[in-house]
Design a protein around this motif. Structure first.
Motif, PDB file in Angstrom:
ATOM      1  N   SER A  25     -47.938 -10.032  23.833  1.00 10.83           N
ATOM      2  CA  SER A  25     -48.711  -8.788  23.859  1.00 10.83           C
ATOM      3  C   SER A  25     -47.855  -7.532  23.741  1.00 10.83           C
ATOM      4  O   SER A  25     -48.252  -6.584  23.045  1.00 10.83           O
ATOM      5  CB  SER A  25     -49.550  -8.718  25.145  1.00 10.83           C
ATOM      6  OG  SER A  25     -48.727  -8.645  26.297  1.00 10.83           O
ATOM      7  N   LEU A  26     -46.691  -7.502  24.390  1.00 12.10           N
ATOM      8  CA  LEU A  26     -45.883  -6.281  24.340  1.00 12.10           C
ATOM      9  C   LEU A  26     -45.338  -6.006  22.932  1.00 12.10           C
ATOM     10  O   LEU A  26     -45.466  -4.872  22.430  1.00 12.10           O
ATOM     11  CB  LEU A  26     -44.750  -6.343  25.365  1.00 12.10           C
ATOM     12  CG  LEU A  26     -45.186  -6.333  26.841  1.00 12.10           C
ATOM     13  CD1 LEU A  26     -43.966  -6.228  27.757  1.00 12.10           C
ATOM     14  CD2 LEU A  26     -46.163  -5.209  27.125  1.00 12.10           C
ATOM     15  N   GLY A  58     -52.589  -7.887  22.720  1.00 16.68           N
ATOM     16  CA  GLY A  58     -51.770  -6.707  22.479  1.00 16.68           C
ATOM     17  C   GLY A  58     -52.339  -5.837  21.372  1.00 16.68           C
ATOM     18  O   GLY A  58     -52.392  -4.604  21.498  1.00 16.68           O
ATOM     19  N   SER A  91     -54.360  -2.221  22.215  1.00 19.02           N
ATOM     20  CA  SER A  91     -53.753  -1.023  21.623  1.00 19.02           C
ATOM     21  C   SER A  91     -54.726  -0.299  20.703  1.00 19.02           C
ATOM     22  O   SER A  91     -54.687   0.928  20.590  1.00 19.02           O
ATOM     23  CB  SER A  91     -52.487  -1.402  20.849  1.00 19.02           C
ATOM     24  OG  SER A  91     -51.530  -1.976  21.715  1.00 19.02           O
ATOM     25  N   LEU A 107     -49.112  -4.301  30.050  1.00 17.07           N
ATOM     26  CA  LEU A 107     -49.641  -4.159  28.697  1.00 17.07           C
ATOM     27  C   LEU A 107     -50.301  -2.798  28.517  1.00 17.07           C
ATOM     28  O   LEU A 107     -50.019  -2.081  27.544  1.00 17.07           O
ATOM     29  CB  LEU A 107     -50.637  -5.275  28.387  1.00 17.07           C
ATOM     30  CG  LEU A 107     -51.428  -5.130  27.081  1.00 17.07           C
ATOM     31  CD1 LEU A 107     -50.492  -5.005  25.885  1.00 17.07           C
ATOM     32  CD2 LEU A 107     -52.395  -6.306  26.896  1.00 17.07           C
ATOM     33  N   SER A 145     -48.263  -4.862  20.851  1.00 15.86           N
ATOM     34  CA  SER A 145     -48.692  -3.509  21.189  1.00 15.86           C
ATOM     35  C   SER A 145     -47.752  -2.475  20.577  1.00 15.86           C
ATOM     36  O   SER A 145     -48.205  -1.488  19.975  1.00 15.86           O
ATOM     37  CB  SER A 145     -48.725  -3.336  22.717  1.00 15.86           C
ATOM     38  OG  SER A 145     -49.082  -2.012  23.061  1.00 15.86           O
TER      39      SER A 145
END
Length: 255
Positions: free
Chosen positions: A79-80, A152, A156, A193, A83
């Protein structure tokens, strides 16, 4: 404006306290309709709202031993980076300004998907158990990272997904996980996140800071009040009311 923001924060906080989900799903449409923010600014403001309100919940679940940190690490592994890449793409292409309609549409779809996940929450564990033949133990790590990647991008773009959708994805890949650990793990993953996505949106100027403070001021007592109501209002009634709100908001955003 401050009184309206405090009341709005209180209302959303109460729903979060009653159901454990619905914060971002209801706050972003509220910021669009009641406060007339642009889609990008509504999403960025809600990301900070989610990160700050869920921090206390994450610490509480950690102290109770409800967080599976290995699953959190795998989710963040997907996810990071997703994102950061999504925010970078938005910055490079001017996505928030040029594609405002697409941003609004992604928000509406996320709301409708969240409504479905909440409505059929009791079915997802059974689906996950049936999926185990295709997702054996050796593939669960990769599947978890993939779930993180999807979250992510979704979070976002819309600020929605770190709650109900995140918990559903965890349950699909790890169906034998206790419900308290699913919730605790989902919240622990949501904090970094939403914070990373929120920082990215802040760098793009997509956060209404003066509005964020009164929203948070209202949400704290709202969460406590909602938690008290869970003892008096049947869970099924609360879930159906939440689903109706999500469906209405989703259809209104898309329209």
């Amino acid at each position: 404006m401050s009184a309206t923001a405090i009341l709005s924060g209180f209302g959303v906080g109460a729903i979060v306290g009653m159901t454990g989900v619905g914060g971002g799903s209801l706050m972003t449409p509220l910021l669009l309709s009641a406060f007339r923010l642009s889609p990008a600014v509504a999403i960025g403001t809600d990301l900070w709202f989610a990160a700050l309100t869920k921090t206390a919940g994450s610490l509480s679940h950690h102290q109770a031993g409800h967080v599976q940190w290995r699953i959190v690490a795998l989710l963040l592994g997907g996810s990071l980076p997703a994102s950061v890449a999504t925010i970078a793409l938005m910055h490079a292409t001017g996505f928030a300004q040029r594609w405002s309609a697409a941003l609004t549409f992604s928000l509406g779809i996320a709301l409708l998907v969240t409504a479905v996940t909440v409505a059929y929450r009791h079915l997802w564990q059974g689906v996950g158990l049936r999926l185990e033949r295709w997702i054996p133990a050796r593939r669960k790590a990769a599947a978890t990272v993939l779930c993180g990647l999807l979250l992510g991008v979704l979070v976002s773009l819309s600020s929605i997904g770190a709650g109900a959708i995140g918990a559903t994805l965890i349950l699909l890949v790890h169906p034998r996980l206790e419900s308290t650990r699913v919730v605790g793990t989902d919240i622990a993953h949501a904090v970094p996140l939403t914070l990373v996505a929120g920082i990215g949106h802040a760098m793009l100027g997509h956060v209404e800071w003066p509005l964020l403070v009164p929203l948070l001021a209202g949400s704290i007592p709202g969460i406590w009040f909602g938690a008290q109501l869970t003892r008096r209002v049947p869970e099924r009634v609360v879930r159906y009311l939440l689903c109706l709100s999500l469906l209405t908001a989703g259809l209104k955003v898309i329209d």
